[in-house]
Write a protein that holds these residues in place. Structure first.
Motif, short mmCIF file in Angstrom:
data_model
loop_
_atom_site.label_atom_id
_atom_site.label_comp_id
_atom_site.label_asym_id
_atom_site.label_seq_id
_atom_site.Cartn_x
_atom_site.Cartn_y
_atom_site.Cartn_z
N ARG A 155 0.82 -1.21 0.00
CA ARG A 155 0.00 0.00 0.00
C ARG A 155 0.86 1.27 0.00
NH1 ARG A 155 -4.93 2.27 3.29
NH2 ARG A 155 -4.65 4.33 2.45
N GLY A 156 1.97 1.20 0.73
CA GLY A 156 2.84 2.38 0.81
C GLY A 156 3.78 2.50 -0.39
N MET A 157 3.82 1.49 -1.26
CA MET A 157 4.82 1.48 -2.34
C MET A 157 4.22 1.74 -3.72
SD MET A 157 7.12 -1.74 -1.29
CE MET A 157 7.11 -2.29 0.38
N VAL A 158 2.92 1.52 -3.88
CA VAL A 158 2.33 1.73 -5.21
C VAL A 158 1.38 2.93 -5.15
CG1 VAL A 158 2.45 -0.73 -5.80
CG2 VAL A 158 0.37 0.16 -4.77
N PRO A 159 1.15 3.57 -6.30
CA PRO A 159 0.22 4.70 -6.31
C PRO A 159 -1.16 4.27 -5.78
CG PRO A 159 1.38 4.52 -8.41
CD PRO A 159 1.72 3.29 -7.63
N GLY A 160 -1.84 5.20 -5.10
CA GLY A 160 -3.12 4.90 -4.47
C GLY A 160 -4.14 4.31 -5.43
N GLY A 161 -4.16 4.84 -6.66
CA GLY A 161 -5.15 4.36 -7.63
C GLY A 161 -4.89 2.91 -8.01
N PHE A 214 -3.37 0.67 -6.13
CA PHE A 214 -3.70 -0.17 -4.98
C PHE A 214 -5.22 -0.40 -4.93
CE2 PHE A 214 -4.65 -1.08 -0.54
CZ PHE A 214 -3.78 -2.13 -0.32
N ARG A 215 -5.97 0.68 -5.14
CA ARG A 215 -7.43 0.55 -5.06
C ARG A 215 -7.96 -0.34 -6.19
NH1 ARG A 215 -11.20 5.72 -4.75
NH2 ARG A 215 -9.60 6.36 -3.30
N TRP A 216 -7.35 -0.23 -7.36
CA TRP A 216 -7.74 -1.10 -8.48
C TRP A 216 -7.53 -2.56 -8.09
CZ3 TRP A 216 -4.61 -4.47 -11.32
CH2 TRP A 216 -5.20 -5.02 -12.46
N GLY A 217 -6.39 -2.84 -7.48
CA GLY A 217 -6.08 -4.22 -7.07
C GLY A 217 -7.08 -4.72 -6.03
N MET A 218 -7.41 -3.88 -5.09
CA MET A 218 -8.38 -4.27 -4.04
C MET A 218 -9.74 -4.56 -4.68
SD MET A 218 -7.14 -4.21 -0.83
CE MET A 218 -8.38 -3.68 0.37
N SER A 219 -10.20 -3.68 -5.57
CA SER A 219 -11.51 -3.85 -6.19
C SER A 219 -11.56 -5.14 -7.01
CB SER A 219 -11.84 -2.66 -7.11
OG SER A 219 -11.88 -1.49 -6.35
N ARG A 220 -10.47 -5.39 -7.71
CA ARG A 220 -10.39 -6.63 -8.50
C ARG A 220 -10.45 -7.85 -7.60
NH1 ARG A 220 -8.79 -7.65 -13.93
NH2 ARG A 220 -8.14 -9.75 -13.35
N TYR A 221 -9.68 -7.80 -6.52
CA TYR A 221 -9.62 -8.93 -5.60
C TYR A 221 -11.01 -9.22 -5.02
CZ TYR A 221 -8.49 -11.77 -1.54
OH TYR A 221 -8.46 -12.77 -0.62
N PHE A 222 -11.73 -8.16 -4.67
CA PHE A 222 -13.03 -8.35 -4.03
C PHE A 222 -14.18 -8.42 -5.05
CE2 PHE A 222 -10.75 -6.59 -0.28
CZ PHE A 222 -10.96 -7.67 0.56
N GLY A 223 -13.86 -8.27 -6.33
CA GLY A 223 -14.91 -8.33 -7.34
C GLY A 223 -15.90 -7.19 -7.24
N LEU A 224 -15.39 -6.00 -6.93
CA LEU A 224 -16.27 -4.83 -6.79
C LEU A 224 -16.21 -3.99 -8.05
CD1 LEU A 224 -15.42 -3.87 -3.11
CD2 LEU A 224 -17.65 -4.63 -3.97
N ARG A 225 -17.33 -3.39 -8.41
CA ARG A 225 -17.38 -2.51 -9.57
C ARG A 225 -16.54 -1.27 -9.34
NH1 ARG A 225 -23.07 -0.57 -10.89
NH2 ARG A 225 -23.43 -1.11 -8.73
N ARG A 226 -15.94 -0.77 -10.42
CA ARG A 226 -15.16 0.48 -10.29
C ARG A 226 -15.79 1.56 -11.15
NH1 ARG A 226 -10.49 1.69 -8.70
NH2 ARG A 226 -9.95 2.73 -10.62
#
Ligand SMILES: NC(=O)c1ccc[n+]([C@@H]2O[C@H](COP(=O)([O-])OP(=O)(O)OC[C@H]3O[C@@H](n4cnc5c(N)ncnc54)[C@H](OP(=O)(O)O)[C@@H]3O)[C@@H](O)[C@H]2O)c1
Length: 272
Positions: free
Chosen positions: A252-258, A260-272
């Motif tokens: 989280r501290g090493m990649v751009p916030g966007g 990281f959030r893309w990765g989280m949304s993908r992992y949880f199967g959430l719409r972006r």
């Protein structure tokens, strides 16, 4: 600090608190473990009744231990409540209960024991955070908020009391196999099929539960806490538990916030 210490472990009736109390007792410390219940079951250490959301209960518990033991060297603020539900669905009263337990509960205990610790010029407070206090977890937003808050409180308090010889640290476990699955509290509105979040919330909380059931044993967290109590570790904050989760939090501290959030949304199967 070497030698046997008087240790108060909150929320010792199950999970991480129980494992911590058992280990500290086995290592020769004088352990007082707490529960809201009068008779939580057999233990090799002493029970005390405590509800961390209740001022009078905290005052009475600390006074009782001081009367019987003469001092409190260590507090492990472990008692916690995991709240699930969409932020929009969570009633303020529901959120208040979680924050009262996880943040103000730890603060109440700290305020109650610090005068004695300052007087003696020594003491240790270990606060039980969570990796969910480093990354906001969807449908556990209130829980994440409480653990983020506990991180800030711990960091500030540690600086305020270090000059009095008191060490304050935070331990942030990842998924740990405890009774958390049974004890999770759910926002009422997110369980209503009419909620626009109901399906995603149920699916993602089921993912959390599967991870918790397969989580690391609580003894790993207990060992880290015992090392802090015995001064083998003096650091301000630790992550403990499944490697993949610790790497995710570090990322989280090493990649751009966007990203990281893309990765989280993908992992949880959430719409972006
Ligand atoms: N398990 C995990 O995956 C995980 C991961 C990260 C962090 N954590 C943290 O680790 C801590 C322990 O959780 P756990 O997994 O061991 O859960 P657990 O098995 O559900 O234990 C929770 C403990 O908290 C106590 N408690 C709850 N509300 C309380 C209150 N108002 N006053 C006093 N005690 C209260 C309960 O005691 P009584 O019901 O007997 O009063 C119980 O002993 C929590 O702070 C949690 O947030 C857990």
């Amino acid at each position: 600090m070497a030698g046997s210490q008087v240790v108060l472990v909150t929320g010792a009736s199950s999970g991480i608190g129980r494992a911590t109390a058992d280990l500290l007792q086995a290592r020769g410390h004088r352990v007082i473990g707490t529960s809201r219940r009068a008779s939580p079951g057999a233990a090799p250490w002493t029970w005390a009744r405590l509800d961390v959301t209740d001022d009078a209960s905290v005052t009475a518990c600390v006074a009782g231990v001081l009367a019987s033991e003469g001092r409190i060297d260590v507090v492990v603020n472990n008692a916690g409540l995991v709240m699930a539900g969409a932020v929009e669905d969570t009633a303020i009263e529901e959120a208040r209960r979680s924050l009262e337990t996880n943040v103000l509960g730890a603060m109440r205990l700290a305020r109650a024991v610090l005068p004695g610790m300052r007087e003696r010029g020594s003491g240790t407070i270990v606060n039980m955070g969570s990796l969910a206090g480093r990354v906001g977890m969807p449908f556990q937003g209130i829980y994440s908020a409480s653990k983020f808050a506990l991180e800030g409180l711990t960091e500030a308090l540690a600086q305020e009391v270090a000059g009095f010889g008191i060490n304050v640290a935070l331990v942030a476990p990842g998924d740990t196999a405890t009774s958390v699955v049974d004890n999770r509290v759910r926002a009422v509105a997110s369980q209503d099929p009419a909620s626009p979040y109901a399906a995603a919330c149920a699916r993602i909380v089921a993912m959390y539960e599967a991870d918790e059931r397969a989580g690391a044993p609580a003894t790993g967290v207990a060992t880290l806490v015992a090392d802090l109590v015995e001064g083998r570790r003096r650091g301000p904050r630790y992550a403990v538990g499944p490697v993949g989760q610790r790497v995710m939090v570090a990322a989280r501290g090493m990649v751009p916030g966007g990203v990281f959030r893309w990765g989280m949304s993908r992992y949880f199967g959430l719409r972006r």
